[in-house]
Write a protein that holds these residues in place. Structure first.
Motif, PDB file in Angstrom:
ATOM      1  N   ILE A  43     -17.913  11.020  26.212  1.00  0.00           N
ATOM      2  CA  ILE A  43     -16.803  11.458  25.369  1.00  0.00           C
ATOM      3  C   ILE A  43     -17.033  11.007  23.927  1.00  0.00           C
ATOM      4  N   ILE A  44     -17.437   9.768  23.745  1.00  0.00           N
ATOM      5  CA  ILE A  44     -17.693   9.230  22.402  1.00  0.00           C
ATOM      6  C   ILE A  44     -18.811  10.014  21.715  1.00  0.00           C
ATOM      7  N   PHE A  45     -19.794  10.465  22.495  1.00  0.00           N
ATOM      8  CA  PHE A  45     -20.914  11.215  21.923  1.00  0.00           C
ATOM      9  C   PHE A  45     -20.473  12.566  21.353  1.00  0.00           C
ATOM     10  N   LEU A  46     -19.334  13.082  21.796  1.00  0.00           N
ATOM     11  CA  LEU A  46     -18.836  14.352  21.262  1.00  0.00           C
ATOM     12  C   LEU A  46     -18.336  14.217  19.819  1.00  0.00           C
ATOM     13  N   ILE A  47     -17.948  13.008  19.431  1.00  0.00           N
ATOM     14  CA  ILE A  47     -17.411  12.808  18.078  1.00  0.00           C
ATOM     15  C   ILE A  47     -18.460  13.089  17.008  1.00  0.00           C
ATOM     16  N   PRO A  48     -19.674  12.497  17.086  1.00  0.00           N
ATOM     17  CA  PRO A  48     -20.664  12.821  16.039  1.00  0.00           C
ATOM     18  C   PRO A  48     -21.079  14.288  16.026  1.00  0.00           C
TER      19      PRO A  48
ATOM     20  N   PHE B 274     -10.514  16.661  29.230  1.00  0.00           N
ATOM     21  CA  PHE B 274     -10.043  17.674  30.182  1.00  0.00           C
ATOM     22  C   PHE B 274     -11.116  17.987  31.219  1.00  0.00           C
ATOM     23  N   ILE B 275     -12.327  18.213  30.744  1.00  0.00           N
ATOM     24  CA  ILE B 275     -13.415  18.598  31.648  1.00  0.00           C
ATOM     25  C   ILE B 275     -13.776  17.453  32.584  1.00  0.00           C
ATOM     26  N   LEU B 276     -13.955  16.250  32.047  1.00  0.00           N
ATOM     27  CA  LEU B 276     -14.341  15.126  32.897  1.00  0.00           C
ATOM     28  C   LEU B 276     -13.242  14.750  33.881  1.00  0.00           C
ATOM     29  N   ASN B 277     -11.996  14.831  33.481  1.00  0.00           N
ATOM     30  CA  ASN B 277     -10.904  14.524  34.395  1.00  0.00           C
ATOM     31  C   ASN B 277     -10.860  15.543  35.536  1.00  0.00           C
ATOM     32  N   ASP B 278     -11.020  16.818  35.213  1.00  0.00           N
ATOM     33  CA  ASP B 278     -11.059  17.845  36.242  1.00  0.00           C
ATOM     34  C   ASP B 278     -12.261  17.644  37.167  1.00  0.00           C
ATOM     35  N   PHE B 279     -13.397  17.297  36.603  1.00  0.00           N
ATOM     36  CA  PHE B 279     -14.611  17.031  37.386  1.00  0.00           C
ATOM     37  C   PHE B 279     -14.381  15.884  38.369  1.00  0.00           C
ATOM     38  N   ASN B 280     -13.774  14.814  37.901  1.00  0.00           N
ATOM     39  CA  ASN B 280     -13.538  13.649  38.760  1.00  0.00           C
ATOM     40  C   ASN B 280     -12.522  13.936  39.859  1.00  0.00           C
ATOM     41  N   ASN B 281     -11.595  14.851  39.623  1.00  0.00           N
ATOM     42  CA  ASN B 281     -10.562  15.160  40.607  1.00  0.00           C
ATOM     43  C   ASN B 281     -10.978  16.233  41.604  1.00  0.00           C
ATOM     44  N   ARG B 282     -12.108  16.882  41.371  1.00  0.00           N
ATOM     45  CA  ARG B 282     -12.584  17.921  42.289  1.00  0.00           C
ATOM     46  C   ARG B 282     -13.299  17.275  43.471  1.00  0.00           C
ATOM     47  N   GLY B 283     -13.107  17.871  44.614  1.00  0.00           N
ATOM     48  CA  GLY B 283     -13.820  17.420  45.800  1.00  0.00           C
ATOM     49  C   GLY B 283     -15.134  18.174  45.946  1.00  0.00           C
ATOM     50  N   GLY B 284     -15.952  17.688  46.832  1.00  0.00           N
ATOM     51  CA  GLY B 284     -17.227  18.357  47.096  1.00  0.00           C
ATOM     52  C   GLY B 284     -18.390  17.428  46.850  1.00  0.00           C
ATOM     53  N   ASN B 285     -19.487  17.767  47.464  1.00  0.00           N
ATOM     54  CA  ASN B 285     -20.680  16.927  47.367  1.00  0.00           C
ATOM     55  C   ASN B 285     -21.632  17.368  46.267  1.00  0.00           C
ATOM     56  N   ASN B 286     -21.613  18.639  45.912  1.00  0.00           N
ATOM     57  CA  ASN B 286     -22.558  19.160  44.931  1.00  0.00           C
ATOM     58  C   ASN B 286     -22.030  18.902  43.522  1.00  0.00           C
ATOM     59  N   GLN B 287     -22.617  17.901  42.852  1.00  0.00           N
ATOM     60  CA  GLN B 287     -22.148  17.497  41.530  1.00  0.00           C
ATOM     61  C   GLN B 287     -22.306  18.612  40.507  1.00  0.00           C
ATOM     62  N   ASN B 288     -23.425  19.291  40.516  1.00  0.00           N
ATOM     63  CA  ASN B 288     -23.666  20.333  39.515  1.00  0.00           C
ATOM     64  C   ASN B 288     -22.698  21.507  39.672  1.00  0.00           C
ATOM     65  N   ARG B 289     -22.356  21.841  40.901  1.00  0.00           N
ATOM     66  CA  ARG B 289     -21.376  22.911  41.131  1.00  0.00           C
ATOM     67  C   ARG B 289     -20.001  22.475  40.626  1.00  0.00           C
ATOM     68  N   ARG B 290     -19.647  21.207  40.829  1.00  0.00           N
ATOM     69  CA  ARG B 290     -18.372  20.683  40.330  1.00  0.00           C
ATOM     70  C   ARG B 290     -18.319  20.731  38.810  1.00  0.00           C
ATOM     71  N   ILE B 291     -19.449  20.454  38.168  1.00  0.00           N
ATOM     72  CA  ILE B 291     -19.517  20.514  36.705  1.00  0.00           C
ATOM     73  C   ILE B 291     -19.217  21.935  36.231  1.00  0.00           C
ATOM     74  N   LEU B 292     -19.887  22.907  36.826  1.00  0.00           N
ATOM     75  CA  LEU B 292     -19.703  24.299  36.421  1.00  0.00           C
ATOM     76  C   LEU B 292     -18.281  24.775  36.680  1.00  0.00           C
ATOM     77  N   LYS B 293     -17.710  24.387  37.820  1.00  0.00           N
ATOM     78  CA  LYS B 293     -16.332  24.785  38.126  1.00  0.00           C
ATOM     79  C   LYS B 293     -15.345  24.134  37.158  1.00  0.00           C
ATOM     80  N   SER B 294     -15.590  22.891  36.790  1.00  0.00           N
ATOM     81  CA  SER B 294     -14.696  22.211  35.848  1.00  0.00           C
ATOM     82  C   SER B 294     -14.744  22.868  34.477  1.00  0.00           C
TER      83      SER B 294
END
Length: 157
Positions: free
Chosen positions: A25-30, A68-88
């Motif tokens: 998140i901090i990296f988005l500022i620069p 918003f994106i990271l919170n949604d990612f953390n609240n999604r279930g499932g084992n496939n991390q990359n799929r959760r990223i795309l869905k978020s």
């Protein structure tokens, strides 16, 4: 500015319950600041207190989309991390884009007077340029930082 970054890090660390995601998140500022510098340098606009105020404003606006994106990612279930990223990202892209567009359109009246109203013009032009550029960070760089390399194992014959 340092106090802003520390406050964002602490709040995100509490929210996400780890230290890696707040750094993303901090990296988005620069990244959003690059847009601020580009708009002022490419179009040769005068940078004053409004530009500095845009820095502080962007500290909150740029990280908002990432949260918003990271919170949604953390609240999604499932084992496939990359799929959760795309869905978020797909699930939060419309609210994020609407927030950015409404902020940019809300600042347009400050551009009408042009550079006669230096503070408001600098604040508006800096914020608009940065928000547009921060979408690159939110929709491209953040997912790349979150992406997990998938290793395939081949059974031995």
């Amino acid at each position: 500015m340092g106090l802003l970054i520390v406050a964002i890090f602490v709040i995100c660390a509490i929210l996400f319950e780890n230290f890696r995601q707040p750094l993303m998140i901090i990296f988005l500022i620069p990244i959003s600041f690059i847009g601020l510098f580009l708009i002022f340098s490419l179009f040769d606009f005068y940078f004053d207190q409004g530009g500095y105020a845009a820095f502080v404003m962007l500290g909150g606006l740029a990280v908002n989309a990432g949260i918003f994106i990271l919170n949604d990612f953390n609240n999604r279930g499932g084992n496939n991390q990359n799929r959760r990223i795309l869905k978020s990202i797909a699930g939060k892209s419309i609210p994020i884009l609407l927030t950015v567009l409404s902020t940019c359109f809300g600042l347009i009246p400050f551009l009408i007077e042009g550079q006669n109203e230096i503070f408001w013009f600098s604040l508006a032009i800096g914020t608009i340029g940065s928000l547009v550029f921060s979408m690159l960070g939110v929709f491209w760089i953040l997912p790349v930082m979150m992406w997990k390399k998938v290793t395939q194992t081949h059974p031995h014959k």
